[in-house]
Design an enzyme around this catalytic site. Structure first.
Site, short mmCIF file in Angstrom:
data_model
loop_
_atom_site.label_atom_id
_atom_site.label_comp_id
_atom_site.label_asym_id
_atom_site.label_seq_id
_atom_site.Cartn_x
_atom_site.Cartn_y
_atom_site.Cartn_z
N HIS A 92 -56.89 -25.87 44.24
CA HIS A 92 -55.74 -26.16 43.39
C HIS A 92 -55.14 -27.53 43.70
CE1 HIS A 92 -56.17 -22.06 42.06
NE2 HIS A 92 -55.28 -22.31 41.11
N LYS A 136 -53.17 -12.12 43.11
CA LYS A 136 -52.32 -10.98 43.46
C LYS A 136 -50.91 -11.46 43.76
CE LYS A 136 -53.30 -10.55 48.43
NZ LYS A 136 -52.04 -10.54 49.18
#
Lengths: 191, 304
Positions: free
Chosen positions: A36, A102
């Site tokens: 990322h 999650k």
């Protein structure tokens, strides 16, 4: 149970609502912290991610000494909120249609989901074996210099079980549960 | 006196430690599994909570069958060794490192140890602070056996750990057990599903900032069925589970009637000026196991 099959389309993504239980079949790309940061800083990707799904996951993958093939030993989701500073731009730059992770994400990502027609899927944290079983092949690896758990692995999955917790219409199950639990906490402490 | 330069003893210890590590990473102990079964049964049919618990249960069985990590985040490797006087701690540490390198190659452990300055993954799980080994020497001649407990604690749950300094204005918590209760419920509410609920709270009241975290983790070694020797804390442990579940955060934060599986509370003395309440959150995948070694360093029995 809803089935989402490859190639993923914006229309199919738009139909998904927070709370839906979904089985994904097709391609997914792993990407966690280092990926990322890389995508965010360089605005480029080593592979075209348009209409693809990013999976917040640092798998255990071993290379078979004889066959040289990669084998997935464990592959559950990692906590998504760490990618909050980057996810919006990555949706904009790369045109992804889905994120699997999650713990849910924040308001900036939720805004991106609406704006770019994307959806957040929650996988079951810790279910590394059930999820690894649904990965039928390791098709490629990018950014392997980041180390095995941090690299971008291109995987094919079948019936990968997830729950939509943030949709492209602005609904977040996480916000709803948080509000309710905060109310419950207040009641417990006041009583 | 144990001599770990003896080739036979060394080999046996390596094998015992590798088996301990394999089981810790791939199997949950009965006390944990029993509660997970109970939680599964109690969630509503067709709910997202039940769905999550079903996948969790399947995962536990599959990991055991395949001897593979229950969770890919094989976590910080915490090892607690209780040993007789004169135990060769440095030799033990070196052998443990060998076992961890081997277990990483075998895929029992993920490459999970990163240099905090260079950001480079060690690739073999060895580096400053990793593994985290804690030695405890028995009183002289009291016991002659060796007990080794191992715990694998992943990053997701470690990140939702929290330390309160009481009094705390924000949550209106004073320096008493009611204040502790408020802090613990606040910790559960803040964690939501992010620590992979339904989780377990390891708690320490008191200590300094460091020792309080250390003790909170040690509480996670307790058998989930046990009773606190302090009656007041025993009551509080049960109450925290009951009240946490009323928050309706549920498995994975999907909503539901089970948010916490268990709560274990210890205490250390504090300074008059300090009152810490420290929470180490453990995910449902509570990977901890232990062994008793015989004098030949074979596994004599399992502690859980």
């Amino acid at each position: 149970m809803i089935k989402l099959n490859y190639p993923y389309t914006r229309e199919a993504i738009k139909d998904l609502k927070a709370g839906d239980m979904v089985l994904i079949s097709g391609k997914i790309f792993t990407g966690r912290d280092a990926v990322h940061k890389y995508l965010h800083e360089t605005h480029t990707s080593p592979v075209n991610l348009y209409n693809q799904i990013i999976y917040h996951c640092g798998p255990v993958i071993l290379q078979n000494a004889q066959t040289k093939k990669y084998e997935v030993k464990a592959a559950g989701p990692t906590t998504s909120i760490r990618e909050e500073p980057y996810q919006w731009e990555i949706m904009q730059d790369q045109g992804i249609v889905g994120i699997i992770g999650k713990g849910g994400m924040g308001p900036k990502t939720l805004d991106g989901l609406i704006k770019f027609g994307c959806v957040y899927f929650h996988a079951i944290g810790g279910a590394a074996q059930v999820l690894a079983e649904r990965i039928i092949s390791v098709d490629n690896v990018y950014l392997s210099e980041l180390g095995s758990p941090e690299a971008m692995w291109e995987l094919s999955v079948i019936d990968f079980p997830v729950v939509v917790t943030m949709d492209s219409h602005g609904y977040s199950l996480h916000e709803i549960i948080k509000r309710k639990s905060d109310q419950n906490l207040k009641m417990l402490l006041d009583s | 006196m144990i001599n770990l330069n003896n080739a036979n003893l060394k080999e046996t210890l390596l094998a015992s430690l590798l088996e301990l590590l394999r089981r810790t990473s791939s199997e949950l102990t009965k006390d944990v599994y029993d509660i997970i079964e109970k939680v599964y049964a109690s969630e509503e049919d067709g709910s997202k909570a039940k769905y999550a618990m079903e996948i969790i249960k399947d995962n536990i069985e599959l990991a055991k069958k395949k001897s593979a990590p229950i969770c890919q985040d094989t976590g910080t490797i915490l090892i607690y060794v209780s040993h007789p006087v004169g135990f060769p701690q440095n030799d033990f540490r070196k052998l443990t490192e060998q076992v961890i390198i081997k277990a990483t190659e075998l895929g029992y452990l993920r490459q999970n140890s990163v240099n905090s300055i260079t950001q480079k993954n060690a690739g073999n799980n060895i580096g400053p602070g990793h593994p985290s080994i804690h030695f405890e020497e028995y009183e002289e001649h009291e016991k002659s056996h060796i007990e080794i407990r191992m715990m694998l604690k992943g990053g997701g749950c470690e990140n939702v750990g929290i330390q309160y300094s009481l009094p705390n204005v924000q949550i209106k918590a004073n320096r008493d057990l009611y204040g502790v209760k408020k802090a613990l419920l606040d910790a559960v509410a803040q964690a939501q599903g992010k620590g992979c609920s339904p989780g377990i709270l390891g708690v320490c009241i008191g200590g300094d900032r460091g020792s309080s975290y250390e003790e909170s983790k040690r509480q996670l070694l307790r058998n989930l069925d046990d009773h606190n020797t302090n009656a007041e804390l025993d009551t509080l442990e049960k109450e925290i589970v009951k009240l946490s579940n009323k928050l309706e955060i549920g498995p994975m934060g999907f909503g539901g009637s089970n948010t916490i599986l268990s709560c274990k509370i210890g205490h250390l003395n504090r300074l008059p000026a300090s009152f810490f309440v420290t929470v180490s959150y453990m995910c449902w995948a509570h990977r901890r196991q232990g062994v008793v070694l015989d004098s030949g360093l074979n596994i004599k029995s399992w502690l859980y």
